[in-house]
Design an enzyme around this catalytic site. Structure first.
Site, short mmCIF file in Angstrom:
data_model
loop_
_atom_site.label_atom_id
_atom_site.label_comp_id
_atom_site.label_asym_id
_atom_site.label_seq_id
_atom_site.Cartn_x
_atom_site.Cartn_y
_atom_site.Cartn_z
N ARG A 100 12.33 -8.51 6.51
CA ARG A 100 12.66 -7.19 6.96
C ARG A 100 13.79 -7.28 8.12
NH1 ARG A 100 9.28 -2.36 7.81
NH2 ARG A 100 9.88 -2.75 9.90
N ARG A 115 13.64 -7.38 13.72
CA ARG A 115 12.67 -7.22 15.17
C ARG A 115 11.99 -8.33 15.38
NH1 ARG A 115 9.32 -1.78 13.92
NH2 ARG A 115 8.30 -3.49 12.96
N ARG A 157 -10.74 0.63 8.63
CA ARG A 157 -10.38 -0.76 9.13
C ARG A 157 -11.44 -1.70 9.29
NH1 ARG A 157 -4.82 -1.15 10.22
NH2 ARG A 157 -3.71 0.66 10.47
N LYS A 159 0.78 -1.25 -0.24
CA LYS A 159 -0.04 -0.16 -0.04
C LYS A 159 0.95 1.13 -0.01
CE LYS A 159 -2.40 -0.77 3.83
NZ LYS A 159 -1.77 -2.14 4.05
N ARG A 163 -0.62 -11.69 13.02
CA ARG A 163 -1.04 -10.35 12.41
C ARG A 163 -1.97 -10.64 11.11
NH1 ARG A 163 4.19 -6.95 11.87
NH2 ARG A 163 2.93 -5.50 10.34
#
Ligand SMILES: [Zn+2]
Length: 213
Positions: free
Chosen positions: A126, A159, A87, A13, A170
């Site tokens: 990541r 992380r 959302r 996005k 998630r």
């Protein structure tokens, strides 16, 4: 045309919004940015939001919607793209109401579809610099020296948020919340599903052909 862009974390996005802003002149309304600005400028709604966050509570939809409305009031006919909001269906309905009052509308709700395996590999790849926060990706944007930041020489780590089990949770939560939102915009005849599992330029050209009719 005003558009809503939604999709799972890692669906792209951010990149697509950036293209829409830079290449097609859209005004981006991102609720994350709105929050930061409202809190920094200590607006009435910003202070309200802060008071909930201080208590560790979720900011109520009315506050978020109010912030969006303040931006809508200043657009002067500029096309906008909503990113990260709504959302859920309750927020979508609240948004519909304030748009109507301003004689505005969402033309298309574009869902960036990326298979969950692809999302997992994007997100678990990541890596972040502990010192300066620079972001890397083991496949698409590796550091020149393994584990060492190109910018500052700091240590580059994964992380905890980016570990596989956390991300899987998630993504599952996102999918559960989003399914009704997709149905909502489908029932309004506004849902467009774009295959986001391609090169960013290809994804962008699909989005462009959807909005330039
Ligand atoms: Zn660094």
């Amino acid at each position: 045309m005003n558009i809503l862009l939604f999709g799972a974390p890692g669906a792209g996005k951010g990149t697509q919004s950036e293209y829409l802003v830079k290449r097609l002149g859209f005004h981006q309304i991102s609720t994350g940015d709105l929050f930061r600005a409202a809190i920094k400028n200590k607006t009435a709604l910003g202070q309200k939001a802060q008071s909930y966050m201080d208590k560790g509570e979720l900011v109520p939809d009315t506050v978020t919607v109010g912030m969006v409305d303040e931006v809508l009031a200043q657009l002067n006919g500029k096309n906008f793209i909503l990113d990260g909001f709504p959302r859920n269906v309750a927020q979508a309905e609240a948004l519909g109401k304030i748009l109507k009052l301003r004689l505005l509308d969402i033309g298309k709700a574009i869902f960036l579809e990326v298979p969950s395996e692809a999302l997992l590999s994007r997100l678990t790849g990541r890596r972040v610099c502990k010192s300066c926060g620079a972001v890397y990706h083991i496949a698409s944007k590796p550091t020149r020296k393994p584990g060492v930041c190109d910018v500052c020489g700091g240590e580059v780590i994964q992380r905890n948020d980016d570990k596989e089990d956390v991300i899987a949770t998630r993504l599952k939560t996102y999918a559960e919340n989003t399914a009704p939102l997709k149905e909502y915009y489908k029932s309004k005849g506004k849902l467009v599903v774009v295959n986001g599992d391609r090169e960013t330029e290809q994804v962008f050209s699909s989005i462009k052909s959807e909005i330039q009719l």
